[in-house]
Scaffold this motif. Structure first.
Motif, PDB file in Angstrom:
ATOM      1  N   GLU A 151     -41.955 -12.583  46.282  1.00  0.00           N
ATOM      2  CA  GLU A 151     -40.716 -11.857  46.490  1.00  0.00           C
ATOM      3  C   GLU A 151     -40.799 -10.916  45.230  1.00  0.00           C
ATOM      4  OE1 GLU A 151     -37.111 -14.098  46.388  1.00  0.00           O
ATOM      5  OE2 GLU A 151     -37.537 -15.107  44.591  1.00  0.00           O
ATOM      6  N   ASN A 152     -40.080 -10.000  45.347  1.00  0.00           N
ATOM      7  CA  ASN A 152     -40.175  -8.812  44.117  1.00  0.00           C
ATOM      8  C   ASN A 152     -38.461  -8.688  44.085  1.00  0.00           C
ATOM      9  OD1 ASN A 152     -39.787  -6.767  42.536  1.00  0.00           O
ATOM     10  ND2 ASN A 152     -41.262  -5.408  43.599  1.00  0.00           N
ATOM     11  N   MET A 153     -37.933  -9.178  43.276  1.00  0.00           N
ATOM     12  CA  MET A 153     -36.429  -9.266  42.785  1.00  0.00           C
ATOM     13  C   MET A 153     -35.899  -7.733  42.328  1.00  0.00           C
ATOM     14  SD  MET A 153     -35.456 -12.078  44.068  1.00  0.00           S
ATOM     15  CE  MET A 153     -33.829 -12.263  43.460  1.00  0.00           C
ATOM     16  N   GLU A 156     -30.616  -7.554  40.395  1.00  0.00           N
ATOM     17  CA  GLU A 156     -30.188  -9.053  39.903  1.00  0.00           C
ATOM     18  C   GLU A 156     -28.934  -8.774  39.252  1.00  0.00           C
ATOM     19  OE1 GLU A 156     -32.933 -11.322  37.860  1.00  0.00           O
ATOM     20  OE2 GLU A 156     -34.605 -10.167  38.569  1.00  0.00           O
TER      21      GLU A 156
END
Length: 156
Positions: A151-153, A156
């Protein structure tokens, strides 16, 4: 106990269950000042659209007209690949049973019905990201760990 796909008549109960589900895990009280009305509007819009689409199936277990458990399924259509028929897979989320109804096999009956439905529709697989508390429930119902996704957050 009736197990069925939700309809627009279930929206109010589904919204309340989503609210309760989220607050149940809000151990630090971050959401204590959230307004239900704002959440209600956003969730109503989502559910109204989801229930009219062919992408979402919201399954419920109902007892005496009250929804006591729900599971949301989103179909993910894959890009076709030469040499084989491409079937969608199912993403399972928002699995919730009201506290007074837990430990009675309701969630297992609901997930069993979904597994049958997925097989009948030739979905390739069902994927779920369980909480630590949920792992045993899924394992008991035939689910197993797979390789972790990446995953690439972005938010946030």
């Amino acid at each position: 106990m009736i197990i069925r796909i939700a309809t627009k008549d279930d929206i109010d109960q589904l919204i309340r269950m989503r609210w309760d589900f989220t607050l149940e895990d809000d151990l630090d009280g971050t959401l204590k000042n959230e307004a239900y009305s704002g959440f209600y509007e956003e969730c109503y819009d989502f559910l109204w659209k989801a229930l009219q689409s062919d992408i979402w199936s919201i399954w419920v277990a109902e007892e005496d007209g009250m929804i006591v458990s729900n599971i949301y399924i989103e179909l993910i259509h894959k890009v076709p690949r030469p040499g084989r028929i491409t079937h969608p897979f199912a993403y399972m989320t928002n699995v919730y049973t009201k506290p007074d109804y837990r430990g009675k096999g309701i969630g297992s009956k609901l997930i069993s019905k979904i597994n049958e439905w997925a097989k009948e529709n030739k979905y390739e697989f069902i994927i779920v990201w369980p909480s630590e508390d949920g792992v045993n429930f899924y394992e008991k119902n035939g689910y197993q760990h797979c390789k972790e996704p990446m995953e690439n957050m972005l938010c946030e």
